[in-house]
Design a protein around this motif. Structure first.
Motif, PDB file in Angstrom:
ATOM      1  N   THR A 427       0.829  -1.202   0.000  1.00 15.51           N
ATOM      2  CA  THR A 427       0.000   0.000   0.000  1.00 15.51           C
ATOM      3  C   THR A 427       0.863   1.251   0.000  1.00 15.51           C
ATOM      4  N   THR A 428       1.934   1.251   0.785  1.00 16.95           N
ATOM      5  CA  THR A 428       2.832   2.396   0.843  1.00 16.95           C
ATOM      6  C   THR A 428       3.599   2.572  -0.460  1.00 16.95           C
ATOM      7  N   VAL A 429       4.033   1.469  -1.049  1.00 12.85           N
ATOM      8  CA  VAL A 429       4.700   1.555  -2.353  1.00 12.85           C
ATOM      9  C   VAL A 429       3.740   2.119  -3.396  1.00 12.85           C
ATOM     10  N   GLY A 430       2.479   1.726  -3.314  1.00  9.52           N
ATOM     11  CA  GLY A 430       1.482   2.314  -4.200  1.00  9.52           C
ATOM     12  C   GLY A 430       1.334   3.810  -3.987  1.00  9.52           C
ATOM     13  N   GLN A 431       1.430   4.257  -2.729  1.00  8.10           N
ATOM     14  CA  GLN A 431       1.377   5.689  -2.442  1.00  8.10           C
ATOM     15  C   GLN A 431       2.586   6.407  -3.023  1.00  8.10           C
ATOM     16  N   VAL A 500       0.502  -7.532  -5.617  1.00  8.14           N
ATOM     17  CA  VAL A 500       0.300  -7.227  -7.033  1.00  8.14           C
ATOM     18  C   VAL A 500      -0.903  -6.304  -7.219  1.00  8.14           C
ATOM     19  N   THR A 501      -1.991  -6.607  -6.531  1.00  3.46           N
ATOM     20  CA  THR A 501      -3.228  -5.844  -6.710  1.00  3.46           C
ATOM     21  C   THR A 501      -3.057  -4.375  -6.356  1.00  3.46           C
ATOM     22  N   ALA A 502      -2.315  -4.081  -5.287  1.00  4.81           N
ATOM     23  CA  ALA A 502      -2.155  -2.687  -4.846  1.00  4.81           C
ATOM     24  C   ALA A 502      -1.496  -1.831  -5.918  1.00  4.81           C
ATOM     25  N   ILE A 503      -0.505  -2.369  -6.609  1.00  3.22           N
ATOM     26  CA  ILE A 503       0.183  -1.600  -7.643  1.00  3.22           C
ATOM     27  C   ILE A 503      -0.716  -1.420  -8.862  1.00  3.22           C
ATOM     28  N   ARG A 504      -1.464  -2.458  -9.232  1.00  3.52           N
ATOM     29  CA  ARG A 504      -2.369  -2.341 -10.376  1.00  3.52           C
ATOM     30  C   ARG A 504      -3.489  -1.340 -10.106  1.00  3.52           C
ATOM     31  N   ILE A 505      -3.972  -1.293  -8.886  1.00  2.00           N
ATOM     32  CA  ILE A 505      -4.996  -0.304  -8.537  1.00  2.00           C
ATOM     33  C   ILE A 505      -4.435   1.107  -8.639  1.00  2.00           C
ATOM     34  N   THR A 506      -3.205   1.300  -8.186  1.00  2.57           N
ATOM     35  CA  THR A 506      -2.580   2.628  -8.285  1.00  2.57           C
ATOM     36  C   THR A 506      -2.420   3.050  -9.733  1.00  2.57           C
ATOM     37  N   GLN A 507      -2.029   2.128 -10.603  1.00  2.00           N
ATOM     38  CA  GLN A 507      -1.950   2.452 -12.021  1.00  2.00           C
ATOM     39  C   GLN A 507      -3.299   2.911 -12.556  1.00  2.00           C
TER      40      GLN A 507
END
Length: 577
Positions: A427-431, A500-507
């Motif tokens: 989650t933080t990496v996505g942020q 994986v999901t957190a990064i795809r959501i951020t994209q």
């Protein structure tokens, strides 16, 4: 006749005039060593001389802040090595015997405080030449008279600190930050579980879960909107950030009132028994402080001030460990709740001063930002998606608390807290990716690959460690916490789909693909909620693990199916065809 250069050197406010003199530097060095000697005796002299050597060789103050945070982070390990206390052994005498931990904490705080002072007041150590230190290019461009709209627009979203791989660098900084939080939480929980009875620890851990839950529910998606609309120094950017702070404090108040009125649990009963109004005020302070801390971290991440995020986490951990080993009421769950939640909350409020000094934010409410409606719409849409995706991390402990005994809940809380740290990393990496995406649209794909690499690598490594650490858990907590050792590896392994999901959501958020975000997050949230309500009442903690795992797998399948269509739509939108 004086030359132009001499005239400039004598002008009021010039760099030469503001440069600190040799006498001033000597006086500052003596003051640092003297103050540390007064506080820490011989250890103070050693730390003071070390700090002066670091500064003399060209170390930057923010590096000194990082060194202080790392030293504080080693305090929990030092306490474990020297032996943790129990109810019978805890005393001021035991605290005085922790020589290694005390010295590390003293050196860490000294580096932290000196680094903070020097980094927020660069004129003290570099003189006028440091006037641009810590400023964004918008301020520098304005001071130099660069009024070109293109220059100002670029400067508004581009920090002076640059790096070739900002997502990987930011993720690398988040690893020690989350490690500090996890290590501090672990040692704090170990000491608290040994000093206090299982019932008291269970009640306090239930209140901790409640604060985290209310803070999350009242967050309104503001941490997602800040990198897009409130991460620059324009009037609109500063206004959006200020209104976000006001908004989150108001929603924290509303969330506190609703939760304490609607939820009747053993924890809230203990809070009311301690003091009706005082307990509610304490609960609100913890919720509001946690919400403000999240916004402060979001702004620091957007400005690539990762060192300060680490420093805030380390400071909160150190204060919590200090308070838990000091004498206090052993059978009062509100006391344990307070020392567990107030330090992180207060550190968030203190971080606002850092945001003002380091990021150059000047808070103002009026006139209203011209982008307020767009920002409100964006954050509201993503708030619902965030609630759907991340609310399980908060409502599962609440459901477990209502269906198991306090002692069992305490064991589950320990395992869940450790797994939550692993969950928070993607989650933080996505942020971080969300903060970096708007700065270079052309490189968003490359940044996403960096984020995915960092996220998956850390989760896989944590899973391997968790499956190998059951003996360590039993050795630290004792046989009565066997449930914690059993649950921990499976809860950590269940975080892999989210990596994986957190990064795809951020994209998808960067592409403004709200449909993909909604479908994925609602699948995760509703799936886990339905399964949790069905399984936890009958299967207890095993039902919680099963519900979490199946819900995350379903979300991964949905975002994978939607990814190709979302990427094609984004390319068509960018090409304008």
């Amino acid at each position: 006749m004086s030359s132009g250069r001499d005239t400039e050197a004598r002008q009021p406010g010039s760099s030469t005039e503001r440069a600190p003199s040799r006498k001033r530097k000597v006086f500052g060095a003596v003051a640092i060593v003297g103050a540390l000697w007064f506080v820490g005796a011989e250890m103070g002299i050693v730390v003071g001389l070390a700090v002066l050597v670091y500064l003399a060789i060209g170390l930057r103050p923010r590096d000194l802040v990082a060194i202080g945070a790392v030293l504080i982070a080693t305090v929990p390990a030092a306490m474990i090595l020297t032996g943790l206390p129990s109810t019978e052994t805890i005393s001021l005498q035991w605290v005085r015997q922790q020589t290694l931990a005390s010295n590390l904490a003293f050196a860490g705080f000294a580096c932290l405080v000196i680094g903070i002072v020097l980094d927020t007041t660069p004129a003290l150590w570099k003189g006028g030449a440091a006037a641009e230190h810590g400023k964004t290019r918008l301020e520098i461009a304005a001071e130099r008279g660069a009024d070109s709209p293109r220059v100002v627009a670029d400067a508004a979203v581009t920090p002076t600190r640059t790096t070739r791989r900002p997502v990987l660098v930011g993720a690398a900084w988040m690893v020690p930050t989350l490690a500090v939080q996890a290590g501090g939480q672990l040692v704090f929980s170990i000491i608290a579980s040994r000093i206090h009875s299982p019932d008291v620890f269970g009640l306090a851990s239930g209140l901790w879960s409640a604060v985290i839950f209310v803070s999350f529910m009242s967050g309104m998606g503001l941490t997602i909107g800040i990198p897009i609309y409130g991460a620059d120094l324009s009037r609109d950017g500063r206004g959006i950030y200020t209104w976000s702070l006001v908004y989150t404090i108001f929603t924290s108040l509303v969330g506190t009132v609703l939760y304490l009125d609607l939820v009747d649990s053993p924890g809230t009963a203990a809070l009311r028994e301690w003091s009706t109004w005082g307990g509610e005020a304490l609960f609100f302070a913890c919720v509001a402080g946690s919400s403000v801390a999240a916004l402060a971290d979001a702004r620091l991440l957007a400005d690539r001030r990762w060192t300060w995020v680490l420093a805030r986490a380390a400071s909160a951990v150190a204060v919590r460990l200090l308070l838990v080993v000091l004498p206090g009421p052993r059978e009062e769950p509100v006391w344990l709740f307070s020392i567990g939640m107030l330090p992180p909350a207060l550190s968030g409020v203190a971080a606002l001063w850092v945001v003002r000094r380091i990021s150059g934010v000047r808070f103002h409410l009026f006139p209203l930002p011209s982008t307020w409606f767009a920002a409100l719409r964006y954050t509201s849409i993503n708030y619902l998606a965030t609630i759907a995706a991340q609310s399980p991390i908060n409502f599962i402990p609440v459901i477990v608390q209502r269906h198991v005994e306090p002692a069992v809940n305490g064991q589950f809380f320990l395992a869940w807290s450790a797994a939550t740290i692993v969950y928070v990393f993607p989650t933080t990496v996505g942020q971080v990716l969300l903060s970096e995406g708007p700065k270079d649209v052309a490189a968003q794909g490359k940044r996403a690959v960096e984020a995915l690499l960092a996220s998956v690598t850390v989760v896989v490594a944590a899973t391997i460690v968790a499956f190998s650490a059951d003996g360590v858990v039993l050795a630290i907590f004792g046989r009565e916490y066997a449930e914690t050792a059993r649950l921990l590896p499976w809860l950590v392994a269940a975080q892999f789909p989210w990596a994986v999901t957190a990064i795809r959501i951020t994209q998808a958020r960067l592409w403004h693909d709200h449909l993909t975000v909604a479908l994925t997050t609602y699948t995760i949230g509703l799936g886990i909620l339905i399964l949790a309500l069905s399984l936890i009442p009958t299967h207890g903690t095993n039902g919680a693990v099963t519900a979490w795992t199946l819900g995350q797998l379903a979300g991964l399948l949905v975002v994978t199916h939607r990814r190709r269509r979302s990427r094609i739509e984004h390319r068509v939108t960018r090409s304008g065809t």
